[in-house]
Scaffold this motif. Structure first.
Motif, mmCIF file in Angstrom:
data_model
loop_
_atom_site.group_PDB
_atom_site.id
_atom_site.type_symbol
_atom_site.label_atom_id
_atom_site.label_comp_id
_atom_site.label_asym_id
_atom_site.label_seq_id
_atom_site.Cartn_x
_atom_site.Cartn_y
_atom_site.Cartn_z
ATOM 1 N N SER A 1 22.375 -35.979 -15.870
ATOM 2 C CA SER A 1 23.809 -36.186 -15.733
ATOM 3 C C SER A 1 24.454 -36.146 -17.107
ATOM 4 N N ALA A 59 18.789 -42.567 -21.014
ATOM 5 C CA ALA A 59 20.237 -42.449 -21.144
ATOM 6 C C ALA A 59 20.616 -41.399 -22.184
ATOM 7 N N THR A 88 29.993 -43.027 -4.575
ATOM 8 C CA THR A 88 29.566 -41.633 -4.657
ATOM 9 C C THR A 88 28.735 -41.287 -3.433
ATOM 10 N N TYR A 134 26.106 -38.392 -1.672
ATOM 11 C CA TYR A 134 25.225 -37.254 -1.890
ATOM 12 C C TYR A 134 24.719 -36.729 -0.540
ATOM 13 N N MET A 191 28.523 -45.815 -13.310
ATOM 14 C CA MET A 191 27.746 -44.858 -14.081
ATOM 15 C C MET A 191 27.913 -45.086 -15.576
ATOM 16 N N ARG A 192 29.011 -45.672 -15.960
ATOM 17 C CA ARG A 192 29.258 -45.832 -17.387
ATOM 18 C C ARG A 192 28.323 -46.842 -18.017
ATOM 19 N N ARG A 193 27.653 -47.653 -17.216
ATOM 20 C CA ARG A 193 26.814 -48.697 -17.791
ATOM 21 C C ARG A 193 25.354 -48.310 -17.868
ATOM 22 N N LEU A 194 25.020 -47.093 -17.493
ATOM 23 C CA LEU A 194 23.613 -46.714 -17.509
ATOM 24 C C LEU A 194 23.037 -46.781 -18.907
ATOM 25 N N THR A 195 23.799 -46.444 -19.915
ATOM 26 C CA THR A 195 23.265 -46.456 -21.269
ATOM 27 C C THR A 195 22.921 -47.866 -21.710
ATOM 28 N N GLN A 248 33.188 -38.278 -4.940
ATOM 29 C CA GLN A 248 33.205 -39.578 -5.599
ATOM 30 C C GLN A 248 34.628 -40.113 -5.658
ATOM 31 N N PHE A 263 25.439 -33.738 -5.059
ATOM 32 C CA PHE A 263 26.684 -34.486 -5.123
ATOM 33 C C PHE A 263 27.704 -33.893 -4.161
ATOM 34 N N MET A 279 32.520 -42.411 -21.268
ATOM 35 C CA MET A 279 32.663 -41.218 -20.444
ATOM 36 C C MET A 279 32.084 -41.491 -19.072
ATOM 37 N N PHE A 280 32.727 -41.026 -18.078
ATOM 38 C CA PHE A 280 32.284 -41.273 -16.721
ATOM 39 C C PHE A 280 31.344 -40.174 -16.266
ATOM 40 N N GLY A 281 30.124 -40.572 -15.935
ATOM 41 C CA GLY A 281 29.149 -39.580 -15.484
ATOM 42 C C GLY A 281 28.812 -39.803 -14.038
ATOM 43 N N GLY A 282 29.604 -39.269 -13.148
ATOM 44 C CA GLY A 282 29.414 -39.593 -11.760
ATOM 45 C C GLY A 282 28.482 -38.696 -11.002
ATOM 46 N N GLU A 283 28.084 -37.558 -11.568
ATOM 47 C CA GLU A 283 27.311 -36.613 -10.788
ATOM 48 C C GLU A 283 25.917 -36.447 -11.347
ATOM 49 N N SER A 285 26.876 -41.015 -20.266
ATOM 50 C CA SER A 285 27.744 -42.091 -19.820
ATOM 51 C C SER A 285 28.070 -43.051 -20.968
ATOM 52 N N ASP A 286 27.832 -42.609 -22.190
ATOM 53 C CA ASP A 286 28.215 -43.483 -23.297
ATOM 54 C C ASP A 286 29.656 -43.179 -23.718
#
Lengths: 117, 115
Positions: free
Chosen positions: A94, A50, B34, B36, B93-97, B49, B46, A101-105, A97-98
């Protein structure tokens, strides 16, 4: 614009050999990923990072190790290759995403085709 | 992670509009949808989205009904070069961290465009 660069593009290994797949991105992305793609299975997440200094397991981490060397580089290591690890490996990155922030791609490299005999 | 279901393959002809539908019945409130595209021997790319209603860009449109349990990728006037595998992903995607949702790709839809 290089984007995400993977090396090597092709590799043949014998069972039990080790190797490292290298990945580097020049987009200043915080998050990086390793996927494998097998026929009929789609892409499956192996490990991801991440942010610099952190790594986490994905869906299929067994048999692999990763290193987030710095912000740009994320390597995938096979310590003792097995025929089941014959696959195409993709690295991706990407935006962070912390902080909400939106990391959609996801930006993908061109892949590394690995064959284990 | 919301599971997605999409057709395995679709065929079309040049100049036609192609609509690929993805079902995601257990989509969560914070999940985005999303899409692809992947050509042979290349990594996925991509396309588009969205969260709800309609999103349009220079490549495609994404239609999402009010209940968000499905979505439709619309490719206007396809050409031979649109022959590829199209993947639908649903996740936050915001929860990946936080080690939450780990985005995975299904098997996708193989679109074949002919003359």
């Amino acid at each position: 614009n290089a984007g995400v660069t993977q090396t090597p593009k092709f590799q043949v290994l014998k069972t039990g050999q080790s190797m490292t797949l290298q990945c580097a991105q020049d987009m200043n992305h915080n998050s990086m990923y390793w996927y494998r793609q097998d026929p009929g299975m789609g892409l499956r997440l192996i490990y991801y990072s991440a942010s610099e200094g952190t790594t986490d397991k994905g869906e299929v981490p067994n048999g692999y190790n990763v290193s987030r060397l710095n912000k740009r580089e994320f390597s995938l290591r096979l310590e003792s290759a097995a025929p089941s690890q014959t696959s195409v490996y993709f690295c991706a990155s990407s935006v962070s995403s912390d902080r909400g922030m939106f990391g959609g791609e996801l930006f993908f490299g061109e892949g590394s085709r690995l064959t284990v005999l | 992670l919301a599971k997605t279901t999409q057709p395995i393959s679709m065929d079309s002809y040049e100049g036609q509009e192609v609509n690929i539908t993805c079902s995601h019945n257990n989509i969560a409130t914070n999940d985005y949808i999303t899409w692809y595209q992947q050509f042979p021997s290349q990594g996925p790319r991509f396309i588009i989205q969205g969260y709800k209603t309609k999103v349009t860009n220079e490549v495609a449109s994404l239609f999402i009904p009010a209940d968000r349990k499905s979505s439709t990728l619309s490719l206007p006037r396809v050409s031979l070069s649109d022959t590829a595998v199209y993947y639908c992903l649903v996740g936050d995607m915001r929860r990946l961290t936080g080690g939450g949702n780990k985005l995975t790709f299904g098997t996708g839809t193989q679109l074949k465009v002919e003359l």
